[in-house]
Motif scaffolding. Structure first.
Motif: not given
Length: 85
Positions: A65-69
């Motif tokens: 939920c915090l790491v950009v894909a």
């Protein structure tokens, strides 16, 4: 633009989180609990609960939920079967 999740290509725009991209692709869980083997995915959505852990580019325990894909990322199911520290 895509990243892979357990070998499966998942679309990303490079701005949304891994959790958002997985949900948009219809993937609702990506981790199982150590006790009870229960499915887990996004719960709080703000990085507090740790239910959405994944392995990103070989680094374990990343909060989806915090790491950009980012395009080209390799995201894998988080193995929660090991002992707790």
């Amino acid at each position: 633009m895509t990243f892979t999740f357990d070998g499966r290509p998942v679309p990303t725009d490079g701005r949304r989180t891994i959790a958002a991209a997985l949900l948009a692709a219809g993937i609702r869980s990506w981790r199982r609990t150590r006790v009870g083997d229960r499915p887990r995915g996004i719960f709080c959505g703000i990085g507090i609960c740790f239910d959405c852990l994944v392995r990103v580019n070989g680094t374990p325990s990343q909060r989806a939920c915090l790491v950009v894909a980012r395009p080209g990322d390799v995201v894998e199911t988080h193995d929660d079967s090991g002992p707790r520290p």
